[in-house]
Design a protein around this motif. Structure first.
Motif, PDB file in Angstrom:
ATOM      1  N   GLY A 484       0.786  -1.231   0.000  1.00 57.23           N
ATOM      2  CA  GLY A 484       0.000   0.000   0.000  1.00 57.23           C
ATOM      3  C   GLY A 484       0.816   1.279   0.000  1.00 57.23           C
ATOM      4  N   VAL A 485       2.126   1.185   0.186  1.00 54.83           N
ATOM      5  CA  VAL A 485       2.917   2.415   0.175  1.00 54.83           C
ATOM      6  C   VAL A 485       3.521   2.679  -1.209  1.00 54.83           C
ATOM      7  N   GLU A 486       3.346   1.713  -2.133  1.00 55.12           N
ATOM      8  CA  GLU A 486       4.063   1.810  -3.408  1.00 55.12           C
ATOM      9  C   GLU A 486       3.464   2.810  -4.393  1.00 55.12           C
ATOM     10  N   LEU A 487       2.120   2.820  -4.505  1.00 55.97           N
ATOM     11  CA  LEU A 487       1.479   3.641  -5.537  1.00 55.97           C
ATOM     12  C   LEU A 487       1.833   5.121  -5.383  1.00 55.97           C
ATOM     13  N   GLY A 488       1.758   5.605  -4.161  1.00 49.92           N
ATOM     14  CA  GLY A 488       2.077   7.019  -3.903  1.00 49.92           C
ATOM     15  C   GLY A 488       3.517   7.339  -4.291  1.00 49.92           C
ATOM     16  N   LYS A 489       4.430   6.387  -3.979  1.00 47.68           N
ATOM     17  CA  LYS A 489       5.845   6.611  -4.309  1.00 47.68           C
ATOM     18  C   LYS A 489       5.995   6.721  -5.820  1.00 47.68           C
ATOM     19  N   LYS A 490       5.295   5.830  -6.556  1.00 45.02           N
ATOM     20  CA  LYS A 490       5.410   5.797  -8.010  1.00 45.02           C
ATOM     21  C   LYS A 490       4.857   7.108  -8.610  1.00 45.02           C
ATOM     22  N   LEU A 491       3.681   7.487  -8.138  1.00 49.11           N
ATOM     23  CA  LEU A 491       3.070   8.717  -8.668  1.00 49.11           C
ATOM     24  C   LEU A 491       3.935   9.935  -8.372  1.00 49.11           C
ATOM     25  N   ALA A 492       4.568   9.940  -7.203  1.00 49.08           N
ATOM     26  CA  ALA A 492       5.382  11.102  -6.826  1.00 49.08           C
ATOM     27  C   ALA A 492       6.528  11.309  -7.815  1.00 49.08           C
ATOM     28  N   LYS A 493       7.019  10.220  -8.394  1.00 46.79           N
ATOM     29  CA  LYS A 493       8.115  10.359  -9.369  1.00 46.79           C
ATOM     30  C   LYS A 493       7.648  11.175 -10.567  1.00 46.79           C
ATOM     31  N   GLY A 494       6.476  10.814 -11.123  1.00 47.22           N
ATOM     32  CA  GLY A 494       5.927  11.540 -12.267  1.00 47.22           C
ATOM     33  C   GLY A 494       5.597  12.976 -11.882  1.00 47.22           C
ATOM     34  N   THR A 495       5.048  13.141 -10.700  1.00 49.13           N
ATOM     35  CA  THR A 495       4.666  14.486 -10.246  1.00 49.13           C
ATOM     36  C   THR A 495       5.916  15.350 -10.099  1.00 49.13           C
ATOM     37  N   LEU A 496       6.970  14.763  -9.576  1.00 50.23           N
ATOM     38  CA  LEU A 496       8.221  15.511  -9.409  1.00 50.23           C
ATOM     39  C   LEU A 496       8.771  15.940 -10.765  1.00 50.23           C
ATOM     40  N   ALA A 497       8.742  15.013 -11.725  1.00 48.87           N
ATOM     41  CA  ALA A 497       9.244  15.344 -13.067  1.00 48.87           C
ATOM     42  C   ALA A 497       8.443  16.514 -13.634  1.00 48.87           C
ATOM     43  N   ALA A 498       7.111  16.480 -13.453  1.00 45.44           N
ATOM     44  CA  ALA A 498       6.260  17.562 -13.977  1.00 45.44           C
ATOM     45  C   ALA A 498       6.583  18.884 -13.283  1.00 45.44           C
ATOM     46  N   ILE A 499       6.808  18.848 -11.976  1.00 45.48           N
ATOM     47  CA  ILE A 499       7.120  20.078 -11.229  1.00 45.48           C
ATOM     48  C   ILE A 499       8.471  20.623 -11.678  1.00 45.48           C
ATOM     49  N   GLU A 500       9.445  19.728 -11.782  1.00 42.99           N
ATOM     50  CA  GLU A 500      10.798  20.182 -12.119  1.00 42.99           C
ATOM     51  C   GLU A 500      10.862  20.788 -13.511  1.00 42.99           C
ATOM     52  N   LYS A 501      10.125  20.137 -14.447  1.00 44.52           N
ATOM     53  CA  LYS A 501      10.200  20.635 -15.836  1.00 44.52           C
ATOM     54  C   LYS A 501       9.090  21.626 -16.135  1.00 44.52           C
ATOM     55  N   ASN A 502       8.214  21.827 -15.168  1.00 39.94           N
ATOM     56  CA  ASN A 502       7.041  22.662 -15.389  1.00 39.94           C
ATOM     57  C   ASN A 502       6.297  22.202 -16.650  1.00 39.94           C
ATOM     58  N   GLU A 503       6.084  20.927 -16.740  1.00 44.08           N
ATOM     59  CA  GLU A 503       5.523  20.299 -17.944  1.00 44.08           C
ATOM     60  C   GLU A 503       4.342  19.427 -17.484  1.00 44.08           C
ATOM     61  N   LEU A 504       3.124  19.860 -17.842  1.00 46.52           N
ATOM     62  CA  LEU A 504       1.948  19.210 -17.260  1.00 46.52           C
ATOM     63  C   LEU A 504       1.344  18.108 -18.128  1.00 46.52           C
ATOM     64  N   SER A 505       1.884  17.898 -19.335  1.00 44.40           N
ATOM     65  CA  SER A 505       1.207  16.977 -20.251  1.00 44.40           C
ATOM     66  C   SER A 505       1.145  15.545 -19.709  1.00 44.40           C
TER      67      SER A 505
END
Ligand code: F6P
Length: 520
Positions: A484-505
């Motif tokens: 149950g702790v895995e999904l959030g960790k996985k999503l956070a990776k994509g979210t971090l990439a979007a925040i860092e690149k300011n790329e929402l697609s």
């Protein structure tokens, strides 16, 4: 033998408990006490330095006997033996569950005793000052960097055993919150600080980020060569640790058969050994082993973890209690509840049974609490007069460590009085308004322990480990994985990439998109 996989609700005992509940649910504990003057003594267990009073529960002898029938029908004994035998009972990860082997000095795996020897030698060098920092001075500060099981256990134990601690200043950095990191580094002398990087997997984002930040901060004044004198690691992932630049000698191993939340007994407890000395760490392990023996060898009716677990099942599954509260009457145990929250909720927060089927009954309890007497002035109102039934564990020590009798008498008086107030309410007394009436009949357990020592703390922690295991067995869930702790960790990776690149697609959720827009 395969690990038992019995649906508890299909057992004979469960059906009998359901009908027993219909008769028992309206009985007030006040009446049970009035009818039986020996109730306090008969619903109690004395074991070594521990005394458990579980008389203030909504139970009769019949309830208990049915709960033990349930434990037998779900094959609890076989399950306990399978765990201690080292069977791969963590089936979804194909691992054995060996935290009890870490504290069994009579039958200890070689790699465990070698690691303990290494911890002993290292901690004594740090404590006696023979290990020097890069400028030739002895170490004065220890910083444990880890999260979850790599933080909560050592932090809780260091706080609990403060009375036994030495001169070293010990801090814990866990959260990836940079402000927390900077606040923790404030005032730290680089030349005399040792960083203990603890991560079972050495892949945890928070710990790796914090370790890198700390490394950079350290190198602002120190040379790269100094790393070997100031950074050590605890992990199963020796390759990743080496990549981080850690000296092979500075790595303390652990093993995949030790779950993160049960790992303070392993080299994850290095900071504990540094803070209170190796011999106190060993006493902690020995105390836990004593509880292991009690759990493994005692009949269910006298078995403290089993009794507490089955009572919890009674409230969770029949009274439908939503949560249970734990209140230690010792400020030393101020970090005990957050520690148990990981242990209990990461283990038993499951809704698929051991056969892989969705579950239609309640599993993991919500655990919360704080120290007494503080809690009395905070949330006890709700336990006394709220609409929810909240079974509460009271934990107290007969003797204080500094021996202040006035304070100790007041502390214990409050503890005992609260359990009596919760039991008795205002029944039988004149109350001049409904607002001042207490219905009572609120269940509590009182665990009275001689004094807070490394041994008794070890036994206490092991008690709750075994309690949660018993509950997991009854609920037919796997307590030792944590998917149950895995999904959030996985999503956070994509979210971090979007925040860092300011790329929402790549972000599909419109609410997340809006949130990211707000910070860019
Ligand atoms: O996210 C949960 C968890 O996997 C815990 O079970 C564990 O204690 C914690 O993360 C830290 O993991 P590690 O020690 O591998 O960094």
């Amino acid at each position: 033998m395969n690990f038992p996989k019995v649906n508890p609700t299909q057992t004979n005992a469960w059906h009998q408990l359901e009908s027993h509940f219909q008769e028992a649910k309206d009985i007030g504990m006040q009446q049970l006490f009035a009818e039986d003057s020996a109730r306090g003594a008969s619903f109690s267990i004395a074991w070594k330095d521990f005394y458990l009073d579980y008389s203030k529960n909504r139970i009769t002898k019949k309830t208990l006997s049915l709960l033990f029938d349930l434990a037998n029908e779900v094959q609890l004994k076989e399950a306990i033996e399978a765990q201690f035998r080292g069977d791969k009972i963590n089936e979804t990860e194909q691992r054995a569950v060996g935290h009890t082997a870490l504290r069994n000095f009579k039958k200890m795996p070689l790699e465990v005793s070698e690691t303990l020897d290494k911890m002993k030698a290292f901690s004594s060098k740090i404590i006696n000052g023979s290990w020097k920092g890069y400028s030739g001075k002895p170490i004065t500060h220890i910083v444990n960097v880890g999260i979850g099981g790599s933080d909560l256990g050592p932090d809780m134990v260091c706080e609990a055993l403060k009375f036994y601690k030495n001169h070293l200043d010990v801090r814990f950095i866990s959260n990836v919150d940079g402000d927390h990191v900077m606040e923790s580094l404030k005032g730290l002398p680089r030349e005399t600080t040792l960083f203990v990087i603890v991560s079972k997997t050495f892949t945890t984002q928070e710990t790796l980020t914090n370790a890198q930040t700390i490394r950079k901060w350290f190198l602002q004044e120190a040379h790269e060569d100094a790393i070997a004198k100031h950074f050590v690691a605890v992990s199963t992932n020796l390759e990743a640790v080496a990549e981080f630049g850690m000296e092979p000698n500075n790595i303390f191993p652990m093993w995949d058969w030790v779950g993160g939340r049960f790992s303070l007994w392993s080299a994850v407890g290095l900071t504990i050994a540094l803070s209170v000395g190796y011999s106190n760490f060993e006493s902690l392990l020995k105390g836990a082993h004593e509880m292991d023996e009690h759990f493994l060898r005692t009949d269910f009716s006298e078995n403290i973890p089993v009794v507490l677990a089955m009572l919890s099942v009674w409230y969770n599954n029949f009274y439908e209690s939503e949560s249970e509260c734990i209140v230690p009457y010792s400020q030393y145990l101020s970090k005990f509840v957050p520690y148990l929250q990981q242990g209990i909720m990461e283990s038993n927060g499951k809704s698929v049974d051991r056969n892989g089927n969705p579950i239609d009954y309640q599993t993991g309890t919500i655990v919360w609490g704080s120290t007494g007497t503080n809690a009395q002035h905070a949330f006890f109102q709700l336990i006394h007069q709220g609409t929810k039934l909240i079974p509460t564990d009271f934990i107290a020590f007969k003797k204080s460590l500094y021996g202040n009798i006035d304070h100790q008498n007041k502390l214990l008086a409050n503890c005992f009085a609260q359990t009596e107030a919760l039991l008795q309410g205002t029944l039988g007394t004149d109350v001049d308004s409904n607002f001042k009436a207490f219905e009572g009949n609120k269940p509590t357990n009182t665990l009275l322990i001689n004094s807070l020592t490394p041994e008794s703390l070890g036994s206490l922690i092991a008690l709750y480990e075994h309690k949660l295991f018993v509950q997991g067995v009854v609920w037919n869930i796997f307590s030792y994985d944590q998917w149950g702790v895995e999904l959030g960790k996985k999503l956070a990776k994509g979210t971090l990439a979007a925040i860092e690149k300011n790329e929402l697609s790549s972000i599909s959720n419109s609410a997340t998109k809006e949130l990211i827009k707000k910070i860019s």
